[in-house]
Scaffold this motif. Structure first.
Motif, mmCIF file in Angstrom:
data_model
loop_
_atom_site.group_PDB
_atom_site.id
_atom_site.type_symbol
_atom_site.label_atom_id
_atom_site.label_comp_id
_atom_site.label_asym_id
_atom_site.label_seq_id
_atom_site.Cartn_x
_atom_site.Cartn_y
_atom_site.Cartn_z
ATOM 1 N N VAL A 257 12.567 -5.426 -5.373
ATOM 2 C CA VAL A 257 13.927 -5.016 -5.741
ATOM 3 C C VAL A 257 14.895 -6.163 -5.508
ATOM 4 O O VAL A 257 15.742 -6.459 -6.358
ATOM 5 N N THR A 258 14.761 -6.837 -4.387
ATOM 6 C CA THR A 258 15.633 -7.971 -4.082
ATOM 7 C C THR A 258 15.385 -9.126 -5.043
ATOM 8 O O THR A 258 16.327 -9.695 -5.588
ATOM 9 N N THR B 273 3.753 3.497 1.764
ATOM 10 C CA THR B 273 2.747 2.504 2.162
ATOM 11 C C THR B 273 3.022 1.142 1.515
ATOM 12 O O THR B 273 2.533 0.128 1.989
ATOM 13 N N HIS B 274 3.802 1.140 0.450
ATOM 14 C CA HIS B 274 4.144 -0.100 -0.243
ATOM 15 C C HIS B 274 5.622 -0.460 -0.067
ATOM 16 O O HIS B 274 6.165 -1.249 -0.847
ATOM 17 N N ALA B 275 6.262 0.084 0.936
ATOM 18 C CA ALA B 275 7.715 -0.070 1.105
ATOM 19 C C ALA B 275 8.153 -1.529 1.173
ATOM 20 O O ALA B 275 9.146 -1.918 0.548
ATOM 21 N N ASP B 276 7.432 -2.352 1.921
ATOM 22 C CA ASP B 276 7.836 -3.760 2.050
ATOM 23 C C ASP B 276 7.749 -4.488 0.718
ATOM 24 O O ASP B 276 8.655 -5.246 0.356
ATOM 25 N N THR C 208 5.321 15.046 -2.210
ATOM 26 C CA THR C 208 4.977 14.523 -0.883
ATOM 27 C C THR C 208 3.937 13.417 -0.994
ATOM 28 O O THR C 208 4.057 12.370 -0.350
ATOM 29 N N ALA C 209 2.934 13.617 -1.826
ATOM 30 C CA ALA C 209 1.881 12.612 -1.997
ATOM 31 C C ALA C 209 2.464 11.318 -2.573
ATOM 32 O O ALA C 209 2.125 10.216 -2.111
ATOM 33 N N ILE C 210 3.331 11.444 -3.545
ATOM 34 C CA ILE C 210 3.940 10.257 -4.158
ATOM 35 C C ILE C 210 4.805 9.520 -3.144
ATOM 36 O O ILE C 210 4.723 8.291 -3.012
ATOM 37 N N ARG C 211 5.640 10.249 -2.414
ATOM 38 C CA ARG C 211 6.506 9.601 -1.414
ATOM 39 C C ARG C 211 5.686 8.910 -0.329
ATOM 40 O O ARG C 211 6.028 7.808 0.113
#
Length: 141
Positions: free
Chosen positions: A67-68, A58-61, A50-53
């Motif tokens: 990745v792109t 918080t860094h999703a963008d 849970t902590a890692i996810r």
């Protein structure tokens, strides 16, 4: 001396996770155990996942952009001997770029892997026979 927590979950056929080991201070580990004892999490692994996810979210963008930009395939990508034979027959070579799990089937020979794969970049895990990994060692980034 730090304590060690182990996260592990796998299936016999197609693993959906990789086992990691982390070292933690006793106080941090105690805090996790207290949250588990208080019923916030079912166990240490649940807390750590849970902590890692949460932290990754918080860094999703930034992750999505990277990745792109790096043209990574997200998730599981598997390469069979037939896949690699087709690439070789077409006179082409693969540039494997995976964020997640890349699997080169166990029946792929080192000779075929060298003939069909130009480079391998895996952020996550690469599952291949030791012989194929050794053959591709200079091409794995």
């Amino acid at each position: 001396m730090p304590s060690t927590a182990v996260i592990s979950r796998s299936t016999a056929k197609a693993p959906d996770s990789e086992k990691i080991t982390i070292n933690m201070g006793f106080v941090d580990l105690g805090h996790i155990d207290l949250l588990v004892a208080e019923g916030f999490y079912s166990n240490r692994t649940d807390f750590i996942r849970t902590a890692i996810r949460t932290h990754l979210a918080t860094h999703a963008d930034v992750l999505r952009q990277a990745v792109t930009r790096k043209m990574l395939v997200l998730g599981l990508q598997s390469f069979s001997a037939a896949d690699l034979e087709a690439v070789r027959a077409a006179g082409e070579k693969l540039q494997i770029r995976v964020l997640g799990l890349a699997v080169i089937d166990p029946n792929v020979s080192p000779t075929l892997a060298i003939a069909a794969i130009d480079s391998v970049t895996v952020l996550g895990a690469l599952h291949a026979s030791p012989a194929v990994k050794a053959a591709l060692a200079g091409r794995i980034r």
